[in-house]
Scaffold this motif. Structure first.
Motif, short mmCIF file in Angstrom:
data_model
loop_
_atom_site.label_atom_id
_atom_site.label_comp_id
_atom_site.label_asym_id
_atom_site.label_seq_id
_atom_site.Cartn_x
_atom_site.Cartn_y
_atom_site.Cartn_z
N LEU A 34 0.83 -1.21 0.00
CA LEU A 34 0.00 0.00 0.00
C LEU A 34 0.86 1.26 0.00
O LEU A 34 0.56 2.22 -0.71
CB LEU A 34 -0.92 0.02 1.22
CG LEU A 34 -2.13 -0.89 1.19
CD1 LEU A 34 -2.85 -0.84 2.53
CD2 LEU A 34 -3.06 -0.51 0.07
N VAL A 35 1.92 1.26 0.79
CA VAL A 35 2.81 2.42 0.84
C VAL A 35 3.48 2.62 -0.51
O VAL A 35 3.59 3.74 -1.00
CB VAL A 35 3.85 2.27 1.97
CG1 VAL A 35 4.94 3.32 1.87
CG2 VAL A 35 3.16 2.34 3.33
N LEU A 36 3.90 1.54 -1.15
CA LEU A 36 4.52 1.63 -2.47
C LEU A 36 3.54 2.24 -3.47
O LEU A 36 3.89 3.14 -4.24
CB LEU A 36 5.00 0.26 -2.94
CG LEU A 36 5.69 0.21 -4.29
CD1 LEU A 36 6.95 1.06 -4.30
CD2 LEU A 36 6.01 -1.24 -4.68
N GLU A 37 2.31 1.77 -3.47
CA GLU A 37 1.29 2.34 -4.36
C GLU A 37 1.11 3.83 -4.11
O GLU A 37 1.06 4.63 -5.04
CB GLU A 37 -0.06 1.64 -4.16
CG GLU A 37 -0.16 0.28 -4.75
CD GLU A 37 -1.56 -0.30 -4.59
OE1 GLU A 37 -2.36 0.22 -3.77
OE2 GLU A 37 -1.86 -1.27 -5.28
N GLU A 38 1.01 4.21 -2.86
CA GLU A 38 0.78 5.62 -2.51
C GLU A 38 1.97 6.47 -2.92
O GLU A 38 1.79 7.60 -3.41
CB GLU A 38 0.52 5.76 -1.01
CG GLU A 38 0.05 7.13 -0.60
CD GLU A 38 -1.32 7.50 -1.13
OE1 GLU A 38 -1.59 8.72 -1.25
OE2 GLU A 38 -2.14 6.62 -1.44
N LEU A 39 3.17 5.97 -2.75
CA LEU A 39 4.36 6.71 -3.19
C LEU A 39 4.34 6.93 -4.70
O LEU A 39 4.65 8.02 -5.18
CB LEU A 39 5.64 5.98 -2.78
CG LEU A 39 5.99 6.00 -1.30
CD1 LEU A 39 7.18 5.09 -1.03
CD2 LEU A 39 6.26 7.41 -0.81
N VAL A 50 3.56 2.48 8.88
CA VAL A 50 4.04 3.05 7.62
C VAL A 50 5.56 3.18 7.63
O VAL A 50 6.22 2.89 6.63
CB VAL A 50 3.34 4.40 7.33
CG1 VAL A 50 3.99 5.13 6.16
CG2 VAL A 50 1.86 4.17 7.06
N ALA A 51 6.13 3.58 8.76
CA ALA A 51 7.59 3.69 8.86
C ALA A 51 8.24 2.31 8.67
O ALA A 51 9.26 2.19 7.98
CB ALA A 51 7.99 4.29 10.20
N ARG A 52 7.64 1.27 9.26
CA ARG A 52 8.17 -0.10 9.07
C ARG A 52 8.06 -0.52 7.61
O ARG A 52 8.97 -1.12 7.04
CB ARG A 52 7.41 -1.10 9.96
CG ARG A 52 7.87 -1.13 11.39
CD ARG A 52 7.28 -2.30 12.16
NE ARG A 52 5.83 -2.35 12.14
CZ ARG A 52 5.03 -1.72 13.00
NH1 ARG A 52 5.56 -1.01 13.98
NH2 ARG A 52 3.73 -1.83 12.91
N ALA A 53 6.93 -0.19 6.98
CA ALA A 53 6.72 -0.53 5.57
C ALA A 53 7.74 0.19 4.69
O ALA A 53 8.29 -0.41 3.75
CB ALA A 53 5.30 -0.18 5.15
N LEU A 54 8.01 1.45 4.98
CA LEU A 54 9.02 2.19 4.22
C LEU A 54 10.39 1.54 4.38
O LEU A 54 11.15 1.43 3.41
CB LEU A 54 9.08 3.64 4.69
CG LEU A 54 8.06 4.58 4.07
CD1 LEU A 54 8.03 5.90 4.83
CD2 LEU A 54 8.33 4.80 2.60
N GLN A 55 10.70 1.08 5.58
CA GLN A 55 11.99 0.41 5.80
C GLN A 55 12.07 -0.87 4.99
O GLN A 55 13.12 -1.18 4.41
CB GLN A 55 12.19 0.13 7.30
CG GLN A 55 13.56 -0.34 7.63
CD GLN A 55 14.64 0.68 7.24
OE1 GLN A 55 14.48 1.87 7.41
NE2 GLN A 55 15.73 0.18 6.70
N ILE A 56 10.99 -1.61 4.91
CA ILE A 56 10.95 -2.83 4.09
C ILE A 56 11.20 -2.49 2.62
O ILE A 56 11.97 -3.16 1.94
CB ILE A 56 9.59 -3.55 4.26
CG1 ILE A 56 9.50 -4.17 5.66
CG2 ILE A 56 9.38 -4.61 3.18
CD1 ILE A 56 8.12 -4.68 6.03
N LEU A 57 10.56 -1.43 2.14
CA LEU A 57 10.73 -1.02 0.74
C LEU A 57 12.16 -0.57 0.47
O LEU A 57 12.72 -0.85 -0.59
CB LEU A 57 9.74 0.10 0.39
CG LEU A 57 8.27 -0.30 0.41
CD1 LEU A 57 7.38 0.92 0.26
CD2 LEU A 57 7.98 -1.33 -0.68
N ILE A 58 12.76 0.12 1.42
CA ILE A 58 14.14 0.57 1.28
C ILE A 58 15.09 -0.63 1.26
O ILE A 58 15.97 -0.74 0.41
CB ILE A 58 14.51 1.57 2.40
CG1 ILE A 58 13.74 2.88 2.18
CG2 ILE A 58 16.01 1.80 2.46
CD1 ILE A 58 13.74 3.81 3.37
N GLU A 59 14.89 -1.58 2.18
CA GLU A 59 15.73 -2.77 2.25
C GLU A 59 15.59 -3.64 1.00
O GLU A 59 16.54 -4.31 0.60
CB GLU A 59 15.42 -3.58 3.50
CG GLU A 59 15.88 -2.90 4.76
CD GLU A 59 15.38 -3.57 6.05
OE1 GLU A 59 14.67 -4.60 5.95
OE2 GLU A 59 15.71 -3.06 7.12
#
Length: 142
Positions: free
Chosen positions: A29-34, A65-74
């Protein structure tokens, strides 16, 4: 009942289906929103946003959302760039760059919303049981 707008918001290509399976739901969801908030015309699409506004838009906690962003970055799908004010030393809103090619996500092109006989148009047409477009059920392209 008001008719549903059939214009696609996001187009998911074949690689996106694999990426979606590999991520937890909040990260997807965070990836889609970005991508929705980005300048999606560049291969590394830039977006400037803060965690709180993402959390509000998605109905999630800022920690999730912060955890999800970290997953996307990793995973290498997103790069984070912080900027500091030279006078105060405070960090401003973070900017991110999304690797659109690796994510398989893209914004619709004019060909995606062409006439009623196009494949994209048929794919975007909701069925009798389709829910209105939300962050969870955007247009999927095979």
């Amino acid at each position: 009942m008001k008719p549903v707008d059939e214009t696609p918001i996001l187009v998911l290509t074949e690689p996106a289906l694999q990426v979606r399976r590999s991520l937890e739901p909040t990260a997807w969801l965070v990836l889609e929103e970005l991508v929705l908030r980005s300048d999606a015309l560049r291969p590394l699409a830039p977006v400037r946003v803060d965690v709180r506004s993402l959390a509000t838009a998605l109905g999630r906690s800022k920690d999730a959302v912060a955890r999800a962003l970290q997953i996307l970055i990793e995973s290498g799908l997103v790069e984070r760039h912080s900027s500091r004010d030279e006078l105060t030393g405070r960090f401003g809103a973070a900017s991110y760059r999304i690797d659109l090619h690796s994510s398989g996500l893209r914004r619709p092109q004019p060909s995606d919303i062409a006439g009623p006989t196009s494949v994209a148009s048929r794919a975007a047409r909701p069925t009798a049981h389709a829910a209105p477009l939300t962050p969870r059920n955007r247009l999927f392209e095979p």
